[in-house]
Every structure is written in structure tokens, then in C-alpha cells.
Design a protein around this motif. Sequence first.
Motif, PDB file in Angstrom:
ATOM      1  N   ALA A   1      18.634   7.330 -12.584  1.00 50.80           N
ATOM      2  CA  ALA A   1      18.094   7.376 -11.223  1.00 50.80           C
ATOM      3  C   ALA A   1      19.230   7.087 -10.250  1.00 50.80           C
ATOM      4  N   ALA A   2      19.476   8.015  -9.330  1.00 46.58           N
ATOM      5  CA  ALA A   2      20.548   7.864  -8.354  1.00 46.58           C
ATOM      6  C   ALA A   2      19.936   7.706  -6.975  1.00 46.58           C
ATOM      7  N   ALA A   3      20.003   6.484  -6.433  1.00 50.22           N
ATOM      8  CA  ALA A   3      19.460   6.208  -5.100  1.00 50.22           C
ATOM      9  C   ALA A   3      20.568   6.353  -4.075  1.00 50.22           C
ATOM     10  N   THR A   4      20.335   7.240  -3.096  1.00 42.89           N
ATOM     11  CA  THR A   4      21.366   7.569  -2.102  1.00 42.89           C
ATOM     12  C   THR A   4      20.746   7.575  -0.706  1.00 42.89           C
ATOM     13  N   THR A   5      19.982   6.535  -0.372  1.00 44.06           N
ATOM     14  CA  THR A   5      19.188   6.541   0.856  1.00 44.06           C
ATOM     15  C   THR A   5      19.675   5.500   1.857  1.00 44.06           C
ATOM     16  N   HIS A   6      19.064   5.530   3.022  1.00 46.99           N
ATOM     17  CA  HIS A   6      19.249   4.488   4.048  1.00 46.99           C
ATOM     18  C   HIS A   6      17.929   3.726   4.172  1.00 46.99           C
ATOM     19  N   ALA A   7      17.309   3.469   3.040  1.00 44.53           N
ATOM     20  CA  ALA A   7      15.948   2.947   3.017  1.00 44.53           C
ATOM     21  C   ALA A   7      15.854   1.535   3.579  1.00 44.53           C
ATOM     22  N   THR A   8      14.730   1.281   4.218  1.00 43.41           N
ATOM     23  CA  THR A   8      14.381  -0.075   4.641  1.00 43.41           C
ATOM     24  C   THR A   8      13.608  -0.777   3.536  1.00 43.41           C
ATOM     25  N   ASP A   9      12.671  -0.051   2.916  1.00 44.90           N
ATOM     26  CA  ASP A   9      11.886  -0.578   1.799  1.00 44.90           C
ATOM     27  C   ASP A   9      12.369   0.053   0.503  1.00 44.90           C
ATOM     28  N   PRO A  10      12.306  -0.685  -0.603  1.00 51.39           N
ATOM     29  CA  PRO A  10      12.855  -0.191  -1.868  1.00 51.39           C
ATOM     30  C   PRO A  10      12.292   1.166  -2.300  1.00 51.39           C
ATOM     31  N   VAL A  11      13.195   2.042  -2.709  1.00 49.43           N
ATOM     32  CA  VAL A  11      12.799   3.329  -3.284  1.00 49.43           C
ATOM     33  C   VAL A  11      12.886   3.267  -4.807  1.00 49.43           C
ATOM     34  N   ILE A  12      13.501   2.214  -5.318  1.00 52.38           N
ATOM     35  CA  ILE A  12      13.532   1.928  -6.753  1.00 52.38           C
ATOM     36  C   ILE A  12      12.646   0.710  -6.982  1.00 52.38           C
ATOM     37  N   ARG A  13      11.536   0.905  -7.714  1.00 50.11           N
ATOM     38  CA  ARG A  13      10.616  -0.194  -8.012  1.00 50.11           C
ATOM     39  C   ARG A  13      10.404  -0.243  -9.523  1.00 50.11           C
ATOM     40  N   ARG A  14      10.368  -1.457 -10.052  1.00 47.40           N
ATOM     41  CA  ARG A  14      10.285  -1.638 -11.500  1.00 47.40           C
ATOM     42  C   ARG A  14       9.102  -0.903 -12.107  1.00 47.40           C
ATOM     43  N   ALA A  15       7.971  -0.886 -11.408  1.00 48.99           N
ATOM     44  CA  ALA A  15       6.766  -0.247 -11.948  1.00 48.99           C
ATOM     45  C   ALA A  15       6.941   1.257 -12.114  1.00 48.99           C
ATOM     46  N   TRP A  16       7.913   1.834 -11.416  1.00 51.64           N
ATOM     47  CA  TRP A  16       8.116   3.277 -11.480  1.00 51.64           C
ATOM     48  C   TRP A  16       9.145   3.679 -12.530  1.00 51.64           C
ATOM     49  N   LEU A  17       9.827   2.718 -13.140  1.00 50.07           N
ATOM     50  CA  LEU A  17      10.958   3.020 -14.014  1.00 50.07           C
ATOM     51  C   LEU A  17      10.548   3.128 -15.475  1.00 50.07           C
ATOM     52  N   THR A  18      11.225   4.015 -16.175  1.00 54.48           N
ATOM     53  CA  THR A  18      11.025   4.194 -17.609  1.00 54.48           C
ATOM     54  C   THR A  18      12.005   3.299 -18.361  1.00 54.48           C
ATOM     55  N   PRO A  19      11.597   2.678 -19.469  1.00 55.61           N
ATOM     56  CA  PRO A  19      12.528   1.860 -20.259  1.00 55.61           C
ATOM     57  C   PRO A  19      13.792   2.647 -20.610  1.00 55.61           C
ATOM     58  N   GLY A  20      14.942   1.980 -20.478  1.00 51.43           N
ATOM     59  CA  GLY A  20      16.213   2.597 -20.833  1.00 51.43           C
ATOM     60  C   GLY A  20      16.890   3.350 -19.710  1.00 51.43           C
ATOM     61  N   VAL A  21      16.297   3.383 -18.524  1.00 50.41           N
ATOM     62  CA  VAL A  21      16.889   4.124 -17.414  1.00 50.41           C
ATOM     63  C   VAL A  21      18.159   3.420 -16.924  1.00 50.41           C
TER      64      VAL A  21
END
Length: 329
Positions: free
Chosen positions: A196-216
Amino acid sequence: MLVLGRSQVEALLDTDTLIDALASAMADLSAGRASAPDRVAALVPERDGFLTAMPGFVPSAGVLMSKLLTLFPHNAGTPLPTHQALIVAFDPDTGEPAALLDGTAITTARTGACSALSARLLAREDASVLAVLGTGEQARSHAAAMCRVRPIRQIRVAGRDRAKATALAGELSAELQVDAQAAATYAEALDGADIAAATTHATDPVIRRAWLTPGVHVTSVGFNPDGREIDDATVAEALVCVESRQAALAPFPAGSSDLLNPIRDGVITEEHVHAELGELIAGSKPGRSSRNQITLYKSVGVAVQDAAAAALVVAAARKQSVGTEIRLA
């Protein structure tokens, strides 16, 4: 002094060579052989922008340079990029100005290439599904660079604007010869992703643990002093790696709120930062310990990355007789 414009810089930079050069620069930084003091910045509050200076010296690459970088987030959606930069290279023996080159292309290329370096060090060997969060130049750079280090067969693109995500997915599909599709949400893009490559100017997280697959393997390069890309749960569970502990844990404008906020709130301690990339390269710190482990590379950008890239560009330009020579005196 040699002067090189953006299109010349882009043509002279080879991604594979850059990734290898960044590995050497990161090893030099962690070993104390390179110099890269914390960045300083002049703030422009009415535009939420700033101008930052990033000097660096990498003896193994024979380069002494400084980058001047502006970050003006309100440029998003206009013809101007949010990040714009110039680099001045100096003769490391005499201090004489040697080259002036566009730093915007270098910033884009070295950021994506160093994320790819982190994937080469930390992502599973068979990682084939890439989620790209964001739709700007960094998103494009990350997609291209990740394909150089892992057998990517599918790319999911997600951003605030679905139309931009769809357009970028189409361009990546054509350019990289990979199945690239737009996702409706960040969660959808991340579902089943190996990288997962996060490349944002986000205010709120775009990477959340509940959305991730094991081993990412997660890479995060976004910078927003008023927000963050990664939630506490991901940071707390992941094996966390950085370019430089000093830089990542320094106050604004150098450090990362993705790490500083959970440290401030008692979620983690500074010791939770497992390794610098240079330590992984040298073998002084171990990397991934299991297939299901979540790994995280949090980037804040350090000057030795720009130095390594600038050295490659200037050397290639002189070899190929590219650029314009000017005299300052």
C-alpha cells in the motif's frame, strides 16, 4: 555552472540506478558517513505553505548540495504542482557552485524510488497487488517504481476524486502494461493489497488497520502538519522503519505527525521505531520476520536522497553533453 531543466532531469534519471544509489546513500546516512541536518522552513500561513531548505553531503557519491523546496497545498487542482524545488550542487573539494537543476522532478522520482527500496527490503517476495492512495505525481512515481522491485500484476488507485483515480488507472495500465483499476474507496483499494503506497495530503488517516490484509507492506510519504495518513492501530502493530530516526522524530517541519502523535499520546514510544533503511541494508537490524507481519516505511524525505539523485543526473548530463553552461562571475 551547469543548468538543467525539468525535462532534462527526467530524461537523465534511470529508476533502477536511482534505487541502487539510494540504498548506498541510506547506508551512508545510518553509518554516520553522510551529513543531512534537519530541514528548516519559512512559513507562509495565509497560503498554508512553506519554503524549506535541505542541505546534504554524501562523500561516497561525491556530492554536496542543497535543495530549496516549497509546499503549497492549495496548488492542487491547478497547473502548478504542490511541491516545487530547485537543487544547487557544489564542488565538494572547493565549495564552488557546480550545477543548478530542477528539483521538482528529483523530489518526485527519489521519493517513489526510496519507497520502492523499502519494498525491496520489507515487502514479501511475491507481493503482486499494489494499492496506490492518491492521484498526483507521487502516486504515478510510486506505481512505476514499485513495479521495478516486485512482480506487480494489479494496481488499485483510490483518491478523493473518483474521476482522477479512473484517469490515472488508465494511464498506468497503458504505461506499465499492468492491470490498473480505480477503486471507489481507500478501503476497497487496500482490501487484499500486498503493498500500500499512501501519497496524499490527508487530514484523516487513509491507512487504517481494519482495512489492511495480513502481511502488507505500507509506505507513507504524505506530509500534512494538521493531519496524518496512518491510524494509531497500524503504527502500533507494524514493524516501523524510517530513513532517519532523527529526522522522523524531529519537530515540524522535519518530523512525521504519523509517529509523533502516537508517541505524544502514549500509544507507542520512540523505541517502537524499529530500524532505519540504512540499518536494514547493512544487516545491523532485521527486516520482516513472518509472512503475516505488517511492515511500515514512514518517509519524511532527507537530503541525502536528493544528493544521490542529483549526483546521477549531473554525471549523466556531463557524459551526454546535456544542459547549459553559465558563468556566475
